[in-house]
Design a protein around this motif. Sequence first.
Motif, PDB file in Angstrom:
ATOM      1  N   UNK A  41       0.820  -1.232   0.000  1.00 24.78           N
ATOM      2  CA  UNK A  41       0.000   0.000   0.000  1.00 24.78           C
ATOM      3  C   UNK A  41       0.844   1.268   0.000  1.00 24.78           C
ATOM      4  N   UNK A  42       2.150   1.134   0.250  1.00 28.17           N
ATOM      5  CA  UNK A  42       3.044   2.300   0.226  1.00 28.17           C
ATOM      6  C   UNK A  42       3.612   2.536  -1.178  1.00 28.17           C
ATOM      7  N   UNK A  43       3.084   1.768  -2.162  1.00 28.18           N
ATOM      8  CA  UNK A  43       3.493   1.926  -3.565  1.00 28.18           C
ATOM      9  C   UNK A  43       2.280   2.373  -4.366  1.00 28.18           C
ATOM     10  N   UNK A  44       2.473   3.329  -5.287  1.00 29.18           N
ATOM     11  CA  UNK A  44       1.386   3.751  -6.177  1.00 29.18           C
ATOM     12  C   UNK A  44       1.847   3.659  -7.627  1.00 29.18           C
ATOM     13  N   UNK A  45       0.868   3.564  -8.540  1.00 34.15           N
ATOM     14  CA  UNK A  45       1.159   3.507  -9.976  1.00 34.15           C
ATOM     15  C   UNK A  45       0.687   4.795 -10.645  1.00 34.15           C
ATOM     16  N   UNK A  46       1.546   5.360 -11.472  1.00 32.38           N
ATOM     17  CA  UNK A  46       1.183   6.499 -12.321  1.00 32.38           C
ATOM     18  C   UNK A  46       1.484   6.093 -13.761  1.00 32.38           C
ATOM     19  N   UNK A  74       4.012  13.057 -15.709  1.00 28.12           N
ATOM     20  CA  UNK A  74       3.817  11.927 -14.792  1.00 28.12           C
ATOM     21  C   UNK A  74       4.972  11.845 -13.793  1.00 28.12           C
ATOM     22  N   UNK A  75       6.209  11.995 -14.269  1.00 33.79           N
ATOM     23  CA  UNK A  75       7.371  11.953 -13.366  1.00 33.79           C
ATOM     24  C   UNK A  75       7.335  13.117 -12.372  1.00 33.79           C
ATOM     25  N   UNK A 133       6.218   5.343  -0.420  1.00 32.63           N
ATOM     26  CA  UNK A 133       7.664   5.108  -0.420  1.00 32.63           C
ATOM     27  C   UNK A 133       8.210   5.009  -1.841  1.00 32.63           C
ATOM     28  N   UNK A 134       7.399   4.428  -2.733  1.00 36.76           N
ATOM     29  CA  UNK A 134       7.849   4.216  -4.116  1.00 36.76           C
ATOM     30  C   UNK A 134       6.674   4.476  -5.054  1.00 36.76           C
ATOM     31  N   UNK A 135       6.975   4.987  -6.226  1.00 33.81           N
ATOM     32  CA  UNK A 135       5.946   5.098  -7.250  1.00 33.81           C
ATOM     33  C   UNK A 135       6.477   4.498  -8.548  1.00 33.81           C
ATOM     34  N   UNK A 136       5.644   3.672  -9.148  1.00 30.98           N
ATOM     35  CA  UNK A 136       5.964   3.072 -10.438  1.00 30.98           C
ATOM     36  C   UNK A 136       5.396   4.009 -11.509  1.00 30.98           C
ATOM     37  N   UNK A 137       6.283   4.692 -12.222  1.00 30.83           N
ATOM     38  CA  UNK A 137       5.844   5.628 -13.259  1.00 30.83           C
ATOM     39  C   UNK A 137       6.126   4.981 -14.611  1.00 30.83           C
ATOM     40  N   UNK A 138       5.081   4.661 -15.333  1.00 28.45           N
ATOM     41  CA  UNK A 138       5.260   3.950 -16.603  1.00 28.45           C
ATOM     42  C   UNK A 138       4.469   4.646 -17.700  1.00 28.45           C
ATOM     43  N   UNK A 139       5.099   4.787 -18.863  1.00 24.24           N
ATOM     44  CA  UNK A 139       4.432   5.412 -20.002  1.00 24.24           C
ATOM     45  C   UNK A 139       4.528   4.505 -21.210  1.00 24.24           C
ATOM     46  N   UNK A 140       3.523   4.531 -22.059  1.00 25.52           N
ATOM     47  CA  UNK A 140       3.570   3.687 -23.253  1.00 25.52           C
ATOM     48  C   UNK A 140       2.735   4.288 -24.367  1.00 25.52           C
ATOM     49  N   UNK A 141       3.144   3.956 -25.587  1.00 23.92           N
ATOM     50  CA  UNK A 141       2.333   4.297 -26.748  1.00 23.92           C
ATOM     51  C   UNK A 141       2.482   3.205 -27.794  1.00 23.92           C
ATOM     52  N   UNK A 142       1.346   2.817 -28.337  1.00 20.98           N
ATOM     53  CA  UNK A 142       1.306   1.876 -29.455  1.00 20.98           C
ATOM     54  C   UNK A 142       0.745   2.652 -30.643  1.00 20.98           C
TER      55      UNK A 142
END
Lengths: 203, 374
Positions: free
Chosen positions: B91-96, B146-147, B160-169
């Motif tokens: 729960x201390x991790x979030x996704x963006x 996002x960053x 504590x941590x955030x997973x920042x991920x970007x994508x394009x198809x």
Amino acid sequence: MRILRYVRIDPDTVRLDGVPVPVTGRGLELLSELYRNRVKDYPKFFKMDLLCKLGFIAAELLVGDEPDRFVPREDRAVLLVSRTGPLCDDRNYQKTIAEDAYFPSPALFVYTLANIVTGEIAIRNKYEGDTTAYGFPSFSAGMLVSVVKVAFTDRVTTSALCGWVEAPDSDHFEAILMLVDDTEGDGMEFNPENILKIKLNQR
Amino acid sequence: MNRKRVIATGCNIVSPLGFTAEENFQAALSGRSGVTTHTGTFGIPEPFGASLFDRSVISGPDGGSHCLFESILLLSIRDAVLRAGIDPASPRVAFVISSIKGNVEVMDADEAAVPVSVTAARIAAFFNNPNPPLVVSNACISGLTALIHAGRMLQGGRYDHIVVAGAEVQSRFIVSGFLSLKAVSPLPCKPFDAGRSGLNLGEAAATMVISAVDTCPDDAWELVDGTTRNDANHISGPSRTGEGSYKALRYVLASCRPEELAFVNVHGTSTLYNDEMESIALHRAGLSEVPVNALKGIFGHTMGAAGILESVVSMQAADAGVVLATKGFGQTGVSCPVNVCAGNRPACGRAFIKLLSGFGGCNAAMLFRKGGAQ
């Protein structure tokens, strides 16, 4: 943080600072009626897609009579949240690239970007600050408050037009737009409870 | 209590040039490009330059149940999370998640799957993360916004941590749109070059896991400062005065001296207007002398992934002591003086700025600094 002004628009009703705004039309016609009654002199409105029309009109209702409007300012952000974003215009653009009728429309394509609504509001009002379009899996007043508070850590931002702008089609749309600032004191606190009341037309 | 610092702890890039950050950096270092001229791809009648995946070689982490957009995001995030050594279910991790058009290629078949927020929820669920994911869709600057936003979330102390991920198809939808705007070159793009004639599109997913720390370790990259600014000028054309880019640069320059900068990694799409605008913004910000490079000639314009992808490649380049070449650049074709790197050059400095601009008039800048360097 305080909510200075707020507006809620759906296909049938408009409430500005909790007071019903009389309208006769519904859906897209309701937005056009608000344009004719409140704006009049910005024909670019008619080029906009549904999401932009909704966000633009909501912003006009909030800041239309603000003193010193149109003086360029960097301290006001535009922070909008949606679930489906420009899906309605996605549908319209998709029709222009059919297998048997390929005539892609640049005017429609531009509006398939989720953040154009923030740009239209910034251009109209000369807001040179942060403009960002966010997406949530579903409406959440708590998450909205969290996101806006995080965005307010920008060193220049002192106020924002922020809220929820959802417009999957012209029979289903909702704008909950607020003018908020970073001051404390009398008035309406920018918190999830107050946003929910605005959403339920209880304020 | 001191404000938390934000550092990168795990990075990945999945692109047609490789499936790790290292493979993609090596491609950029050697000047290997994914861009080719496509004729008839997506049933589009005009030729266009793009860096596209070979659809036959991509499959998601558990076989064939994910579409391409989800597959590349999952592959990228899985690798970055492993490298960061974090538990994505905490729960201390979030996704963006950042993307411009997400799954729009399935528009006709499954409209309900198009919104990026829908994919983001599926991604967070795949990693058993309990927090609702946040989507940033700010046109071409999405990855950088996002960053910036995720970094500010960490400073707030809730995560504590955030997973920042970007994508394009890429798809018939996006490519036809950019072609209709006369923005695409059928040939490899030439950022800042006098003969530039438009952009190349690109496909990729890129991830940066960022973490909150009290002090920045010497060997870590810190995300020091960043902001998003609007031109308030035009929805699809950049400001003639580079207003938003200049203001974003000025904001981050409050946190560093230009002499510290190894380089500015610019947007450099290779359209006439973008590159001209950036030269004006860099000049106004007093950065005409600082080495400048653009990576679109290697990866194409990877849209929602670009801010993260180009930041990850730039961190590796600075670590290797190199300012990467601007592939396609030969002779300066912008009106303000700008120090564009044509070939790979030794880098001096332990900080860099990533700069991007996008439709809707938005611009973003972010300052990265190697820990302990200030």
